[in-house]
Design a protein around this motif. Structure first.
Motif, PDB file in Angstrom:
ATOM      1  N   GLN A  56       0.812  -1.235  -0.016  1.00  0.00           N
ATOM      2  CA  GLN A  56       0.156   0.040  -0.177  1.00  0.00           C
ATOM      3  C   GLN A  56       0.764   1.216   0.000  1.00  0.00           C
ATOM      4  N   LEU A  57       1.922   1.303   0.691  1.00  0.00           N
ATOM      5  CA  LEU A  57       2.765   2.322   0.921  1.00  0.00           C
ATOM      6  C   LEU A  57       3.523   2.715  -0.555  1.00  0.00           C
ATOM      7  N   VAL A  58       3.960   1.840  -0.959  1.00  0.00           N
ATOM      8  CA  VAL A  58       4.694   1.854  -2.365  1.00  0.00           C
ATOM      9  C   VAL A  58       3.764   2.367  -3.570  1.00  0.00           C
ATOM     10  N   ALA A  59       2.427   1.589  -3.344  1.00  0.00           N
ATOM     11  CA  ALA A  59       1.605   1.895  -4.397  1.00  0.00           C
ATOM     12  C   ALA A  59       0.888   3.295  -4.451  1.00  0.00           C
ATOM     13  N   SER A  60       0.822   3.940  -3.116  1.00  0.00           N
ATOM     14  CA  SER A  60       0.296   5.422  -2.914  1.00  0.00           C
ATOM     15  C   SER A  60       1.499   6.437  -3.640  1.00  0.00           C
ATOM     16  N   ILE A  61       2.808   5.889  -3.808  1.00  0.00           N
ATOM     17  CA  ILE A  61       3.633   6.988  -4.477  1.00  0.00           C
ATOM     18  C   ILE A  61       3.443   7.547  -5.868  1.00  0.00           C
ATOM     19  N   PRO A  62       3.016   6.825  -6.693  1.00  0.00           N
ATOM     20  CA  PRO A  62       2.985   5.241  -7.032  1.00  0.00           C
ATOM     21  C   PRO A  62       4.123   5.024  -7.872  1.00  0.00           C
ATOM     22  N   VAL A  63       4.467   3.924  -7.799  1.00  0.00           N
ATOM     23  CA  VAL A  63       5.820   3.341  -8.554  1.00  0.00           C
ATOM     24  C   VAL A  63       5.301   2.076  -9.589  1.00  0.00           C
ATOM     25  N   ASN A  64       6.081   1.961 -10.417  1.00  0.00           N
ATOM     26  CA  ASN A  64       5.839   1.041 -11.352  1.00  0.00           C
ATOM     27  C   ASN A  64       6.482  -0.227 -11.484  1.00  0.00           C
ATOM     28  N   LYS A  65       7.473  -0.365 -10.708  1.00  0.00           N
ATOM     29  CA  LYS A  65       8.534  -1.486 -10.299  1.00  0.00           C
ATOM     30  C   LYS A  65       9.060  -1.275  -9.060  1.00  0.00           C
ATOM     31  N   ILE A  66       9.227  -2.505  -8.613  1.00  0.00           N
ATOM     32  CA  ILE A  66      10.146  -2.631  -7.132  1.00  0.00           C
ATOM     33  C   ILE A  66      11.145  -3.653  -7.392  1.00  0.00           C
ATOM     34  N   VAL A  67      12.249  -3.194  -6.813  1.00  0.00           N
ATOM     35  CA  VAL A  67      13.391  -4.191  -6.936  1.00  0.00           C
ATOM     36  C   VAL A  67      13.538  -4.714  -5.412  1.00  0.00           C
ATOM     37  N   SER A  68      13.680  -5.917  -5.203  1.00  0.00           N
ATOM     38  CA  SER A  68      13.888  -6.445  -4.014  1.00  0.00           C
ATOM     39  C   SER A  68      14.553  -7.785  -3.929  1.00  0.00           C
ATOM     40  N   GLY A  69      15.002  -8.294  -3.000  1.00  0.00           N
ATOM     41  CA  GLY A  69      15.753  -9.754  -3.005  1.00  0.00           C
ATOM     42  C   GLY A  69      14.912 -10.746  -2.929  1.00  0.00           C
ATOM     43  N   GLU A  70      13.432 -10.533  -2.607  1.00  0.00           N
ATOM     44  CA  GLU A  70      12.425 -11.611  -2.532  1.00  0.00           C
ATOM     45  C   GLU A  70      11.106 -11.022  -2.050  1.00  0.00           C
ATOM     46  N   PHE A  71      10.002 -11.385  -2.594  1.00  0.00           N
ATOM     47  CA  PHE A  71       8.791 -11.135  -2.463  1.00  0.00           C
ATOM     48  C   PHE A  71       7.821 -12.219  -1.748  1.00  0.00           C
ATOM     49  N   GLY A  72       7.195 -12.012  -0.925  1.00  0.00           N
ATOM     50  CA  GLY A  72       6.242 -13.256  -0.360  1.00  0.00           C
ATOM     51  C   GLY A  72       5.262 -13.680  -1.339  1.00  0.00           C
ATOM     52  N   PHE A  73       4.640 -14.734  -1.189  1.00  0.00           N
ATOM     53  CA  PHE A  73       3.712 -15.272  -1.937  1.00  0.00           C
ATOM     54  C   PHE A  73       2.367 -14.412  -2.126  1.00  0.00           C
ATOM     55  N   LYS A  74       2.082 -13.812  -0.873  1.00  0.00           N
ATOM     56  CA  LYS A  74       0.796 -12.866  -0.773  1.00  0.00           C
ATOM     57  C   LYS A  74       1.028 -11.543  -1.583  1.00  0.00           C
ATOM     58  N   ILE A  75       2.178 -11.233  -1.476  1.00  0.00           N
ATOM     59  CA  ILE A  75       2.574  -9.830  -1.867  1.00  0.00           C
ATOM     60  C   ILE A  75       2.566 -10.074  -3.515  1.00  0.00           C
ATOM     61  N   LYS A  76       3.113 -10.993  -4.363  1.00  0.00           N
ATOM     62  CA  LYS A  76       3.224 -11.211  -5.582  1.00  0.00           C
ATOM     63  C   LYS A  76       1.620 -10.979  -6.294  1.00  0.00           C
TER      64      LYS A  76
END
Length: 105
Positions: A56-76
């Motif tokens: 919700q936080l990053v979507a409110s910015i809004p962003v088009n991409k997120i770079v991370s080491g891993e994403f949880g199943f629910k997040i995907k």
């Protein structure tokens, strides 16, 4: 376009934080202006729901991409629904500066 990068600190010399929902900071990189803004992650210490709250936080910015080491199943599934692209980086020693250079190519 804005890209959120999970960061262990609040400078471009900080390393990528492998955790999405509980990262220390989000580095928000604007590909058009090349500006980088660091936002503390208020969900870092959350007992539960850190991932969806961080989405919700990053979507409110809004962003088009997120770079991370891993994403949880629910997040995907949340990010797919929001049409936010996920980029997984498995190299733990990469800095925010390194990732910005890759995104700029």
């Amino acid at each position: 376009m804005k890209v959120a990068i999970t960061s262990s600190g609040n400078t471009v010399k900080s390393n990528l934080d492998k955790r999405f929902g509980r990262c220390s900071f989000f580095a928000i990189y604007d590909t058009e202006t090349t500006d980088v803004e660091f936002i503390p992650n208020p969900n870092k210490e959350a007992e539960e729901g850190a991932g969806p709250a961080s989405v919700q936080l990053v979507a409110s910015i809004p962003v088009n991409k997120i770079v991370s080491g891993e994403f949880g199943f629910k997040i995907k599934s949340l990010l797919v629904d929001l049409k936010i692209q996920m980029i997984v980086v498995k190299e733990p020693d990469m800095t925010i500066e390194d990732i910005i250079k890759l995104l700029s190519q």
